[in-house]
Design a protein around this motif. Structure first.
Motif, PDB file in Angstrom:
ATOM      1  N   LEU A 307      28.216  32.446  44.493  1.00 35.43           N
ATOM      2  CA  LEU A 307      28.584  33.885  44.504  1.00 35.43           C
ATOM      3  C   LEU A 307      27.975  34.518  43.631  1.00 35.43           C
ATOM      4  N   LEU A 447      38.517  31.193  44.195  1.00 30.20           N
ATOM      5  CA  LEU A 447      37.007  30.906  44.835  1.00 30.20           C
ATOM      6  C   LEU A 447      36.602  29.493  44.771  1.00 30.20           C
ATOM      7  N   ILE A 452      33.348  27.405  46.355  1.00 33.34           N
ATOM      8  CA  ILE A 452      32.239  28.045  45.766  1.00 33.34           C
ATOM      9  C   ILE A 452      31.994  27.447  44.551  1.00 33.34           C
ATOM     10  N   LEU A 547      38.951  36.072  49.514  1.00 32.78           N
ATOM     11  CA  LEU A 547      39.704  34.903  49.661  1.00 32.78           C
ATOM     12  C   LEU A 547      40.146  34.685  51.096  1.00 32.78           C
TER      13      LEU A 547
END
Length: 618
Positions: A307, A447, A452, A547
């Motif tokens: 990300l 996350l 991630i 989310l």
């Protein structure tokens, strides 16, 4: 327009196939078998022709899909006289392609908003005064007048004494900056102060903003379309189908058994279950304020490993806010806010508007200012309820009252100090900053729970500001002082770690959003360019919407895979039964319909997904 025509064709084929199936059944019941056969053929042939054309296009691109099985089953059924079975398969296949088209076409937008922000004309000085000319007519050396609130149409040098420019759309800087005579102004900046003169350096087509538009277009064009989830199993399933149908024909000498195997093998569980589950996921995500522009972005979102976050307007609020107040000389915090906000009503500066908004949010009733005098970029003075008030930078205010200001306020990196003087005495200061969004640390942790692995910050802001904002967040990297093309390079370099998602809200983020596997725009306040370039738009201005979006994508894909595995497993059992003569082609087609209903019902479970992570703060 091509998308619209393709969707209309798929709708027409489904309608024709369904009507011909029903008509043929009616004629068959009326004891007119020849007419029924003709009706079924009329419904099958157009679907088959369109299917063959699509198969040839796929083969030309080097792709092999499960559509070949559907084409084989319809062709074999027609040649063997099993027209009813062929008609049922045609309805199943055309229905599957229609649903898939709906999934891919949901929320698709043209990139018109980016282009609409580009100025269409400019105000140019001529011997007779001023004239409005088309943007293409602006040449290097021309002198332009940039009105208050206007977008700078071309790169150039400031000819006026000073100019106040909002460059947030280009650099991510949340605070407008004051530029003196001779400084360069970038196209795409917004004039946040009084009108000023600009000496053009480059033609509009060669300027900064035009370059950003080209970056977006190039990045979007370079993004290869994702293969359908169903096609990943195509070669194996195709080989098994052909081998089993050929073996049944060769061992028994009965071609009808091969037809029955092919009909049962029609991969409608794959063709139908995947788009239904993903469309259901799209609808569910929209319920949580996450607009996902099609089934392919939803599937890609479920596999994101890295990300990349923009700072201004994404990780931070993107607008100046009062973070602290210091009162002096017997004044209270409320007094300082009251007098400052009352006077700032006369200014259009972003910080002035933020001070006014803060006062009104506390229920303060502000009187109208009188005798206002403003020096853009420095401050303003005026009369509030009979008292002389000065608001602006600390140096400006202290200079106006002729004393050395004494304040204990600590000015951190990325903050701006606004001083307030009342009746020629320093009353206090307001410390303003672009604050980090509330709950950001918890968001980062959640996350990582969703899989991630790498989280990076990419900003055009200064390194010191970026480090201050991200302190304690535990990011895997901070990249500052980035231009739009450098953001694109960062996104491309991160592909080595897996699929990359980029989140941003400014025009400067649009190229990187388009280059990422998934681009997410903050749609509530973000620039229209980033919303159009992105694959996903957060409809509410809260980063925590990531989310439920990611979780819904992951669970929708998991449901789609479950439907695929169950549907194909049942189809294989049906193929074996057909090979041994226990199912006729028509019975096989009807069995396949039952399997379709089962997998669709399972796929629709995606409509009831309840995100479990990060919902406490919603």
């Amino acid at each position: 327009m091509a998308y619209i025509n393709a969707d209309r064709l798929k709708s027409a084929l489904l309608l024709l196939a369904a009507l011909c199936l029903v008509l043929g059944l009616g004629l068959f019941v009326a004891e007119r078998p020849d007419a029924a056969t003709l009706a079924w053929r009329v419904g099958v042939v157009p679907v088959l022709v369109a299917l063959v054309v699509e198969i040839l296009r796929s083969l030309w691109r080097g792709e092999v899909g499960l559509d070949i099985v559907a084409a084989l089953s319809m062709t074999a059924a027609l040649l063997s006289g099993e027209t009813l079975a062929a008609s049922v398969v045609a309805v199943m296949y055309s229905g599957g392609t229609f649903l898939e088209s709906f999934a891919e076409g949901r929320a698709r937008r043209e990139m018109s908003a980016l282009l609409s922000r580009v100025p269409r004309s400019a105000t140019r000085y001529v011997a007779a005064g001023l004239e409005d000319v088309p943007l293409d007519a602006v040449e290097p050396g021309d002198l332009l007048l940039i009105h208050q609130g206007a977008i700078v149409p071309a790169d150039g040098d400031i000819e006026s004494a000073e100019a106040m420019l909002d460059k947030s759309a280009l650099t991510g800087e949340s605070m407008p900056v004051r530029l003196d005579r001779g400084a360069e102004a970038m196209s795409g900046s917004t004039n946040a102060g009084d009108a000023f003169d600009l000496r053009v350096r480059h033609r509009a087509a060669d300027s900064t903003y035009a370059g950003i538009v080209r970056l977006v277009e190039a990045a979007q064009a370079s993004k290869a379309p994702m293969a359908r989830l169903a096609d990943r199993y195509s070669l194996l399933f195709l080989a098994v189908t052909i081998a089993l149908s050929s073996a049944a024909w060769w061992l028994t000498g009965d071609p009808i058994r091969a037809v029955a195997v092919l009909v049962v093998a029609t991969p409608c569980p794959l063709i139908l279950a995947v788009p239904v589950a993903l469309v259901a996921g799209l609808s569910r995500a929209a319920h949580f304020g996450v607009l996902i522009k099609g089934a392919k972005p939803l599937e890609a979102l479920s596999r994101i490993q890295t990300l990349v976050l923009d700072k201004t307007g994404t990780l931070t609020e993107g607008r100046p806010q009062i973070v602290s107040t210091e009162a002096l000389n017997g004044m209270s915090d409320a007094d300082i806010l009251y007098f400052a906000a009352a006077l700032e009503q006369a200014s259009k500066h972003p910080m002035a508007q933020a001070i006014v908004a803060a006062a009104r949010s506390q229920g303060l009733v502000l009187p109208s200012p009188e005798n206002v005098s403003e020096r853009p970029g420095d401050g303003l003075s005026g009369t509030i309820a009979g008292r002389h008030v000065i608001v602006g930078g600390l140096a400006y205010v202290s200079g106006q009252i002729g004393v050395q200001a004494v304040t204990g306020a600590a000015l951190n990196v990325g903050t701006v100090l606004v001083a307030v003087a009342i009746d020629n005495r320093m009353a206090g200061t307001l410390t303003m900053a672009d604050a980090l969004r509330e709950g950001t640390a918890e968001l980062i942790a959640n996350l990582r729970k969703l899989g991630i692995r790498r989280i990076l910050l990419a900003t055009g802001d200064r390194r010191a500001v970026a480090d201050t904002v991200t302190k304690g967040l535990g990011l895997d990297g901070v990249r500052a002082d980035l231009t739009p093309d450098q953001k694109v390079l960062l996104v491309l370099s991160e592909h080595k770690h897996g699929p990359v998602m980029m989140v941003g809200d400014g025009v400067n983020d649009a190229p990187a959003l388009a280059a990422a596997d998934i681009g997410i725009a903050m749609g509530a306040r973000g620039a229209a360019a980033s919303a159009e370039a992105a694959d996903i738009v957060l409809l509410v201005d809260h980063l925590d919407r990531l989310l439920p979006g990611i979780e819904i994508a992951q669970r929708s894909r998991r449901i789609a895979l479950q439907s695929v595995v169950a549907g194909i497993g049942l189809s294989v059992l049906g193929m074996i039964a057909a090979a041994f003569g226990y199912l006729t082609p028509v019975q096989g087609a009807l069995l396949q319909e039952l399997i379709d209903v089962a997998v669709i019902l399972n796929a629709l479970r995606a409509l009831r997904i309840e995100p479990r992570i990060g919902q406490g703060s919603r």
